[in-house]
Design an enzyme around this catalytic site. Structure first.
Site, PDB file in Angstrom:
ATOM      1  N   ASP A  14       0.856  -1.183   0.000  1.00 25.95           N
ATOM      2  CA  ASP A  14       0.000   0.000   0.000  1.00 25.95           C
ATOM      3  C   ASP A  14       0.893   1.235   0.000  1.00 25.95           C
ATOM      4  OD1 ASP A  14      -2.031  -1.819   0.326  1.00 25.95           O
ATOM      5  OD2 ASP A  14      -2.893  -0.856   2.103  1.00 25.95           O
ATOM      6  N   HIS A  29       4.774  -7.404  -0.042  1.00 29.85           N
ATOM      7  CA  HIS A  29       4.415  -8.693  -0.630  1.00 29.85           C
ATOM      8  C   HIS A  29       5.066  -8.871  -1.998  1.00 29.85           C
ATOM      9  CE1 HIS A  29       1.057  -9.704   2.270  1.00 29.85           C
ATOM     10  NE2 HIS A  29       1.313  -8.436   2.564  1.00 29.85           N
ATOM     11  N   SER A  68       8.743   3.199   5.191  1.00 29.76           N
ATOM     12  CA  SER A  68       9.462   4.098   4.308  1.00 29.76           C
ATOM     13  C   SER A  68       9.079   3.860   2.869  1.00 29.76           C
ATOM     14  CB  SER A  68      10.970   3.958   4.500  1.00 29.76           C
ATOM     15  OG  SER A  68      11.662   4.829   3.627  1.00 29.76           O
TER      16      SER A  68
END
Length: 297
Positions: free
Chosen positions: A92, A149, A254
């Site tokens: 995300d 992921h 980050s």
């Protein structure tokens, strides 16, 4: 440039990056309810964190701030796009830059780029498979889901820990700090996939307490030198991760930089490109089917 921005940038060069990050890491690991609950509650309010997607929705139920920050999501919160051969978004966040690796350089912001070889720890042979390939830089904001992921199924070939500074990562530092992502501490993970070589580079920043991978756990500095660990068949038992599987996480978050080799994949020309993205969305398709977009400005 506004004076407050100049002051912020000056502080970035003067601040003891690693000391600040260690202190923040200790606070984030604190399990005393009166401390961790206050930290979590303030964070949720400040960044308007959506807990409805979390596997554990009550933010104060987590044992520490770090446990809250690296929270798991409900199984159906991030469905994986099922387009054949697609490369998925690994996290995300927001795409800050995306495009081609040009003459061994990766675009950072107007007037700034950094070296592919430098990003991967200074080894030209390690960087060679990505020359002329593609990159995407994804910034994870404080309110985002902070697990990373796999865009494609892959077999781990090498993990490289590159020590460095811990400048804050935001639009201002991207515009102002030369070679920001090749100067900050980072962990580069190189995989073999159906579309050739792939690298996921997890870049640290100020107050990023640590970076973890699912196979090595906490990745810690080693005498402030570049450290490479081979995972191919010649070195140790191969590690294979499925498409969409978790490969690592940030404790205080980050940036992730995704690298692919040349002539294998092309980025989608979607409204989400250079904007918000979610883990599991399609970012690229095989070169014969995807549509490229103009170079970064």
């Amino acid at each position: 440039m506004p004076f407050k921005d100049q002051l912020f940038l000056a502080s970035q060069y003067l601040a003891p990056h690693h000391l600040v990050s260690r202190l923040m890491g200790r606070a984030a690991d604190c399990r005393a309810p009166e401390i961790k609950n206050r930290m979590i509650a303030r964070f949720v309010r400040r960044y308007n964190v959506d807990m409805s997607e979390a596997l554990v929705e009550d933010p104060l139920a987590y044992a520490s701030f770090n446990d809250f920050f690296t929270r798991a999501l409900k199984p159906d919160a991030r469905p994986l796009d099922d387009e054949p051969g697609a490369a998925l978004c690994p996290a995300d966040g927001a795409i800050s830059q995306i495009g081609a690796i040009d003459n061994g350089r990766i675009f950072q912001a107007k007037g700034h780029s950094f070296g592919l070889t430098d990003l991967l720890g200074g080894d030209a042979e390690r960087a060679a498979p990505f020359a002329g390939g593609q990159f995407a830089t994804i910034y994870l904001s404080p309110r985002d889901y902070h697990r990373v992921h796999m865009p494609l199924a892959g077999t781990l070939r090498e993990m490289v820990h590159v020590p460095g500074r811990l400048f804050s990562v935001n639009p201002l530092t991207a515009r102002s700090v030369p070679e920001l992502f090749a100067r900050n501490e980072r962990v580069a993970c190189l995989f073999d996939t159906e579309h050739g070589p792939m690298a996921l580079v997890l870049v640290g920043a100020m107050i990023v307490a640590s970076i973890e991978t699912v196979w090595a756990g906490l990745v810690t500095p080693h005498k402030r030198q570049v450290r490479s660990v081979r995972y191919d068949a010649a070195a140790r038992a191969p590690i294979h991760l499925d498409k969409g599987a978790e490969m690592g996480r940030f404790k205080l978050g980050s940036t992730v930089i995704v690298l692919f080799g040349p002539k294998r994949l092309r980025w989608l020309d979607l409204p989400s490109v250079r904007g918000p993205v979610r883990m599991g969305e399609t970012l690229a398709l095989p070169a014969s089917t995807a549509i490229s977009f103009p170079e970064s400005e």
